[in-house]
Design a protein around this motif. Structure first.
Motif, short mmCIF file in Angstrom:
data_model
loop_
_atom_site.label_atom_id
_atom_site.label_comp_id
_atom_site.label_asym_id
_atom_site.label_seq_id
_atom_site.Cartn_x
_atom_site.Cartn_y
_atom_site.Cartn_z
N ARG A 8 11.00 49.17 32.55
CA ARG A 8 9.62 49.42 32.96
C ARG A 8 8.84 49.30 31.63
N SER A 9 7.84 48.38 31.88
CA SER A 9 6.91 48.20 30.49
C SER A 9 5.57 48.81 30.82
N ASN A 233 15.70 43.70 20.05
CA ASN A 233 14.98 44.75 20.73
C ASN A 233 15.88 45.44 21.69
N ARG A 234 15.25 46.65 21.88
CA ARG A 234 16.25 47.67 22.79
C ARG A 234 16.88 47.02 23.99
N ALA A 235 16.22 46.12 24.63
CA ALA A 235 16.87 45.46 25.81
C ALA A 235 17.78 44.73 25.50
N THR A 248 25.53 44.91 38.53
CA THR A 248 25.13 44.16 39.72
C THR A 248 23.68 43.90 39.68
N GLY A 249 22.89 44.53 38.88
CA GLY A 249 21.22 44.02 38.75
C GLY A 249 20.61 44.50 37.86
N ILE A 250 19.61 43.83 37.30
CA ILE A 250 18.67 44.16 36.45
C ILE A 250 17.32 43.59 36.74
N GLN A 251 16.47 44.95 37.12
CA GLN A 251 15.11 44.73 37.68
C GLN A 251 14.15 45.02 36.58
N VAL A 252 13.17 44.07 36.20
CA VAL A 252 12.06 44.30 35.22
C VAL A 252 10.52 43.94 35.95
N ASP A 253 9.97 44.76 35.48
CA ASP A 253 8.47 44.98 36.10
C ASP A 253 7.63 43.94 35.32
N ASP A 254 7.76 43.46 34.26
CA ASP A 254 7.08 42.60 33.26
C ASP A 254 7.34 41.22 33.26
N GLU A 255 6.47 40.20 33.66
CA GLU A 255 6.96 38.91 33.44
C GLU A 255 7.61 38.15 32.15
N THR A 256 7.05 38.81 31.23
CA THR A 256 7.34 38.18 29.73
C THR A 256 8.76 38.82 29.46
N LEU A 257 8.88 39.93 29.71
CA LEU A 257 10.25 40.51 29.40
C LEU A 257 11.07 40.12 30.41
N PHE A 258 10.97 39.73 31.67
CA PHE A 258 12.05 39.40 32.47
C PHE A 258 12.41 38.01 31.92
N LEU A 278 12.58 39.71 39.02
CA LEU A 278 11.32 40.32 38.45
C LEU A 278 10.89 41.38 39.44
N TYR A 279 10.47 42.28 39.07
CA TYR A 279 10.19 43.33 40.30
C TYR A 279 8.74 43.25 40.66
N ASN A 280 8.23 43.01 41.92
CA ASN A 280 7.04 42.84 42.53
C ASN A 280 6.60 43.82 43.57
N SER A 281 6.27 45.00 43.33
CA SER A 281 5.82 45.95 44.42
C SER A 281 4.56 46.89 43.85
N SER A 282 3.85 47.55 44.80
CA SER A 282 2.91 48.21 44.46
C SER A 282 3.23 49.72 44.21
#
Length: 515
Positions: A8-9, A233-235, A248-258, A278-282
Motif C-alpha cells: 500500500r502506497s 528499498n524495503r519492498a 502466489t501473488g503480489i498486489q500493489v496499488d501504485d503504478e510506479t511501485l508496481f 496492479l490493484y485497481n479498485s475503489s
C-alpha cells in the motif's frame, strides 16, 4: 499454502503486509525520510574512542553519534583503512582486491585506541537503526547481501547457512562458490541458495561485485559523513529475503511501485513476474484483503485467539512479557492437562506470529499455562521452535523452566512496530476504548460458546447498541445470516438505546441475561 505480499502506497510511506493463507504474519513500513536503514554503508568519521567502553562514537550524519564496538571493527580493519585512503585519494583505480596486499589481522583482544584515532575516516554499515534515544549501531565489517549469497570484503572465508541441514548440499555449495569466488572476498551462502546451480550463484556474485565497484567509485572525493551505498528499498529487500516458489501473488496499488517490483521479480525469479498485479479498485487495498481488520485485532495489549483464549503482551524498558490465558473457552478436552496443552500449543503459534508482526526484539519472557507432564512441556518447546523457523531475525529459545516460563531472545535491528488500536469513546469525552471492530470478534466468540456449550439455549436474543445492531443485520449476506448458515440457529437482534457503544447482552426466552 498461499503467500501474498500486499503493498500500500501512501503519502510519505509505503506499507508492506505479508500474508500466509490470508493471515497477516509481517507488517513493514518504509518512510521516505529514513536515511539510516539497516545495510546502508557510510564513509564516516571517528568522533572519539572511549577506552572504558572499548568502543568509539562515530559521526554518520545522524543527530546522535553511532556506536562502534571494538568487536565490530572486523579483523581486517588495517587493510580496509589502507584501501579507503588509496581509493579516496585516487591512487587506486582497481577495486577487485585480487592484487591488493592484506595487512595483519588486528588483535581480537586489543583495545580501541590501538587501532583507530579521532577524526579518522572509515567505512561503516548500519546494523541497527536508531531506536528510542540511541543512535545507530554500526560495524566496519561490511557485508553486501544478494539473493543467494552475502559477500564480505577483505576476507577469504566461505561459510554456509546453518538452516541448510544436508552435509552433501553444504559441501556442494561450498565447492561451487570456491570455484567462482574472487580473491579478497569472503562469501556467506544463504538458505535460499539450496539446490541452485553455479550459473545462478555466479550471476548473484557478479551483481554484488558491481555494487561494490559502484560504492568504491563514490569514495573518490567523498567527504565524511557521506552515504556511499544504499540498501535496497524495503519492498526489494523483503522480496530478496522471503520470495520463493510458494508466493502466489503480489498486489500493489501504485503504478510506479508496481513497475519497480515487477522488474525486480523478473530479475530474481524470471518467469514469475506475472504474479505481480496492479490493484485497481475503489476499495482500499488493505481493507479488501482484511489487513486493516487484522491490524486492529492483533496489536494492542490484548491479542485474541480462537475459542476465547488470549495473550496479554506487556512492554518494559528491559524486556517484553507475554501471559497466556485460556479465558472462558469451552472445549472437549477431558482434563486440565489437555486443556493447558491445547491452549499453549495454540498460543505458541500466535506468539511466533506476534513477534514477527510487531518486530519485537530483546528479551521476551512467556508465561505459559502450567503443565505437569514433562512430555507435554517438551512438545510445546519443539512446537514453538518449529513455528519460529521462518523468522528471519536471529533468535534463541530456552526450554521451559520449572515455573513454566520460556525465555526468548530475538535480534532487534529497527524500532518495534507499534500501532495504536484504541479510539475515542463516543460516550465519554477524553476517554479511549478499544477499536469497535474488535467487538464483533468478541460477540462471535461468546455466541460460539453459548451454542456449542453443554447447556444450549433454545432461544437467544442479542441486545446491543442500535449502531452495532444495524451493522450485524444489514447487507447481504449479513453477519446474522452467516451465523444462521454456520450454527443453523436464528439469533434475534434487539437494539437498546440505553446501551453504550460497545455494550451487549445475550438473553434467553424469559429475558434473563445468560452472558
Amino acid at each position: 499454502m498461499n503467500r501474498e505480499l500486499i503493498v500500500r502506497s501512501g503519502s510519505g510511506a509505503v506499507d508492506f503486509a505479508l500474508l500466509k493463507d490470508g493471515k497477516l504474519t509481517e507488517l513493514h513500513k518504509e518512510q521516505d525520510n529514513n536515511d539510516f536503514s539497516v545495510g546502508d554503508v557510510f564513509l564516516a568519521k571517528i568522533r572519539k574512542p572511549v577506552t572504558g567502553l572499548n568502543a568509539a562514537f562515530v559521526n554518520v550524519g545522524y543527530e546522535k553519534d553511532a556506536f562502534l564496538h571494538y568487536h565490530d571493527l572486523g579483523p581486517q580493519l588495517s587493510t580496509m583503512l589502507k584501501f579507503i585512503k588509496q581509493v579516496s585519494s585516487g591512487k587506486l583505480k582497481e577495486y577487485s582486491l585480487k592484487d591488493f596486499p592484506f595487512e595483519k589481522d588486528i588483535d581480537k583482544h586489543g583495545t580501541i585506541n590501538d587501532v583507530i584515532k579521532a577524526n579518522q575516516s572509515l567505512l561503516v554499515q548500519i546494523v541497527k537503526e536508531p531506536i528510542s534515544t540511541k543512535g545507530p549501531r554500526i560495524s566496519s565489517e561490511l557485508s553486501l547481501a544478494g539473493r543467494f549469497l552475502v559477500m564480505v570484503p577483505f576476507s577469504d572465508r566461505v561459510s554456509v547457512s546453518q538452516k541448510i541441514e544436508s552435509k552433501e548440499e553444504k559441501e556442494r555449495l561450498k565447492r561451487l562458490v570456491r570455484s567462482i569466488k574472487p580473491k579478497g572476498f569472503g562469501v556467506i551462502i544463504r538458505t535460499v541458495a539450496q539446490g541452485k546451480k553455479v550459473a545462478e550463484l555466479d550471476k548473484d556474485l557478479e551483481n554484488l561485485l558491481n555494487k561494490w565497484s559502484a560504492m568504491c567509485k563514490k569514495l573518490q572525493g567523498a567527504r565524511p559523513p557521506a552515504k556511499v551505498l544504499v540498501e535496497l528499498n524495503r519492498a526489494s529487500s523483503i522480496l530478496r529475503d522471503v520470495f520463493n516458489d510458494t508466493f502466489t501473488g503480489i498486489q500493489v496499488d501504485d503504478e510506479t511501485l508496481f513497475g519497480q517490483i515487477q522488474d525486480y521479480v523478473a530479475e530474481i525469479a524470471p518467469g514469475k513476474e506475472s504474479i505481480v498485479k496492479l490493484y485497481n479498485s475503489s476499495i482500499p487495498i488493505f481493507e479488501k484483503y482484511g489487513i486493516d481488520r487484522q491490524i486492529k485485532t492483533s496489536f494492542g495489549r490484548t491479542a485474541s485467539m480462537s475459542k476465547g483464549a488470549y495473550l496479554i503482551i506487556e512492554h518494559t524498558e528491559a524486556m517484553h512479557v507475554i501471559d497466556v490465558n485460556s479465558g472462558n473457552r469451552s472445549n472437549k478436552s477431558k482434563n486440565q492437562e489437555e486443556t493447558a496443552l491445547e491452549v499453549n500449543m495454540l498460543s505458541a503459534s500466535e506468539i511466533a506470529r506476534q513477534l514477527r508482526l510487531r518486530d519485537m526484539g530483546g528479551i521476551i519472557v512467556v508465561d505459559f499455562i502450567d503443565m505437569v507432564k514433562a512430555g507435554n512441556r517438551k512438545k510445546l518447546f519443539e512446537h514453538l521452535r518449529d513455528e519460529m523457523k521462518d523468522d528471519r531475525a536471529k533468535h534463541k529459545i530456552l526450554p521451559p523452566s520449572k515455573f513454566g516460563l520460556i525465555q526468548i531472545t530475538r535480534q532487534r535491528v529497527r524500532p518495534e512496530m507499534n500501532i495504536k488500536t484504541t479510539e475515542e469513546d463516543p460516550n465519554r469525552v477524553g476517554q479511549e476504548i478499544e477499536a469497535p471492530i474488535v467487538l464483533v470478534d468478541k460477540i462471535n466468540a461468546d455466541l460460539e460458546k453459548l451454542l456449542k456449550g453443554p447447556k444450549k439455549d433454545s432461544s437467544i436474543t442479542l441486545n446491543l447498541h442500535p449502531f452495532i445492531a444495524a451493522y450485524i443485520t444489514k447487507g447481504f449476506p449479513s453477519l446474522r445470516s452467516k451465523w444462521f448458515m454456520e450454527h443453523k440457529k436464528w439469533i434475534k437482534i434487539q437494539p437498546r438505546d440505553a446501551y453504550t457503544y460497545l455494550e451487549y447482552r445475550f438473553k434467553d426466552k424469559n429475558g434473563k441475561t445468560i452472558y
